[in-house]
Design an enzyme around this catalytic site. Sequence first.
Site, PDB file in Angstrom:
ATOM      1  N   TYR A   1       0.766  -1.198  -0.079  1.00 42.90           N
ATOM      2  CA  TYR A   1       0.131   0.024   0.023  1.00 42.90           C
ATOM      3  C   TYR A   1       0.756   1.321   0.130  1.00 42.90           C
ATOM      4  O   TYR A   1       0.440   2.439   0.477  1.00 42.90           O
ATOM      5  CB  TYR A   1      -0.706  -0.144   1.212  1.00 42.90           C
ATOM      6  CG  TYR A   1      -1.858  -1.000   1.071  1.00 42.90           C
ATOM      7  CD1 TYR A   1      -3.187  -0.881   0.350  1.00 42.90           C
ATOM      8  CD2 TYR A   1      -1.636  -2.283   1.614  1.00 42.90           C
ATOM      9  CE1 TYR A   1      -4.227  -1.997   0.395  1.00 42.90           C
ATOM     10  CE2 TYR A   1      -2.657  -3.421   1.757  1.00 42.90           C
ATOM     11  CZ  TYR A   1      -3.793  -3.276   1.013  1.00 42.90           C
ATOM     12  OH  TYR A   1      -4.735  -4.245   0.970  1.00 42.90           O
ATOM     13  N   SER A   2       2.046   1.165  -0.535  1.00 45.54           N
ATOM     14  CA  SER A   2       3.106   2.193  -0.421  1.00 45.54           C
ATOM     15  C   SER A   2       2.598   3.320  -1.404  1.00 45.54           C
ATOM     16  O   SER A   2       2.385   3.190  -2.582  1.00 45.54           O
ATOM     17  CB  SER A   2       4.462   1.789  -0.844  1.00 45.54           C
ATOM     18  OG  SER A   2       5.280   2.794  -1.061  1.00 45.54           O
ATOM     19  N   ASN A   3       2.584   4.573  -0.726  1.00 46.78           N
ATOM     20  CA  ASN A   3       2.305   5.804  -1.377  1.00 46.78           C
ATOM     21  C   ASN A   3       3.444   6.009  -2.325  1.00 46.78           C
ATOM     22  O   ASN A   3       3.277   6.999  -3.371  1.00 46.78           O
ATOM     23  CB  ASN A   3       2.040   6.986  -0.393  1.00 46.78           C
ATOM     24  CG  ASN A   3       0.548   6.927   0.152  1.00 46.78           C
ATOM     25  OD1 ASN A   3      -0.359   6.427  -0.226  1.00 46.78           O
ATOM     26  ND2 ASN A   3       0.469   7.348   1.694  1.00 46.78           N
ATOM     27  N   HIS A   4       4.616   5.883  -1.801  1.00 41.86           N
ATOM     28  CA  HIS A   4       5.762   6.202  -2.469  1.00 41.86           C
ATOM     29  C   HIS A   4       5.956   5.349  -3.844  1.00 41.86           C
ATOM     30  O   HIS A   4       6.361   5.860  -4.830  1.00 41.86           O
ATOM     31  CB  HIS A   4       7.120   5.697  -1.484  1.00 41.86           C
ATOM     32  CG  HIS A   4       8.456   5.761  -2.335  1.00 41.86           C
ATOM     33  ND1 HIS A   4       8.895   6.926  -2.760  1.00 41.86           N
ATOM     34  CD2 HIS A   4       9.233   4.632  -2.567  1.00 41.86           C
ATOM     35  CE1 HIS A   4      10.212   6.645  -3.207  1.00 41.86           C
ATOM     36  NE2 HIS A   4      10.329   5.430  -3.280  1.00 41.86           N
ATOM     37  N   LEU A   5       5.420   4.101  -3.755  1.00 40.74           N
ATOM     38  CA  LEU A   5       5.540   3.340  -5.081  1.00 40.74           C
ATOM     39  C   LEU A   5       4.688   3.845  -6.079  1.00 40.74           C
ATOM     40  O   LEU A   5       5.042   4.101  -7.177  1.00 40.74           O
ATOM     41  CB  LEU A   5       5.085   1.808  -4.695  1.00 40.74           C
ATOM     42  CG  LEU A   5       6.064   1.100  -4.111  1.00 40.74           C
ATOM     43  CD1 LEU A   5       5.366  -0.445  -3.937  1.00 40.74           C
ATOM     44  CD2 LEU A   5       7.358   0.772  -4.935  1.00 40.74           C
TER      45      LEU A   5
END
Length: 297
Positions: free
Chosen positions: A71-75
């Site tokens: 659930y990474s915002n960074h990805l």
Amino acid sequence: MTHPELRPRPPSPLTEAADERFAVRGVRLLLKRDDLVHPELPGNKWRKLAPNLRAALETGHERLVTFGGAYSNHLRATAAAGRLLGLETVGVVRGDELAGRPLNDSLARCAADGMRLHFVTRSEYRRKAEPEVRARLLDAAGAADAYVIPEGGSNALALTGCAELGRELRDVCDVAAVACGTGGTLAGLAAGLGPGRRALGVPVLAGGFLEAEIRSLQAAAFGGAAGSWSLAEGFDHGGYARVPAALDAFAADFGARHGLPVERIYVAKLLWALTALTEAGAFPPGTTLAAVVTGRP
């Protein structure tokens, strides 16, 4: 020549939030709307990624690789940046058990933006900072020649971008507060605030590991400690991506009061912590708080 997507953005808007829970304690609350700083790379994602993206372009890289959870915002932000800049992107994702499952909304967005996802075991992922393990992971992902952006985007270059956020706030608040995942935003924010100002970080993960990480990041970026900062632990609400009913209700209420779309994983925990700390008398009367809104739902 600077790529049009990386042109400097104007300072993000700063608005006052009239809220009796703060006013009754003599505390003024400002919202630093960094969620509006870039249409597709909001908040600290823009601040941290932009210097790294410039470096990738300047060194002739055509591929980016980075790391994150499901659930990474960074990805998602890195995948969007790759699409905007015409760069290939590879995401090394924690959890090989996810490889055979349908993609969640977050990873589906990454794939739609052209990111190639490479799933690895959780044990390997934990060791990704070890040079031999990292080399093996990048080779297996077909990204040995890629420009590497660390998990969360936090490195020395990223801190230079986040220091600009501090400079935007240095003359308008006493305490600038931000939610923390990897600590990079707080580390840069503190450096940019200047003397007489303090940065406050609210970790969204339990574990108490951030202090050492922030010191290490500042040493790499600035040669040592920079600025005044502290951490407010105990507001993780059960861990990363956990949004108990009480937190969800608080976020909905805050959003209704102030016309703010409250992102639940980071921003809601930040605003909850500032409200609780203010009600507990943690900030002297006359304090001006600036809450950095780092993302949107």
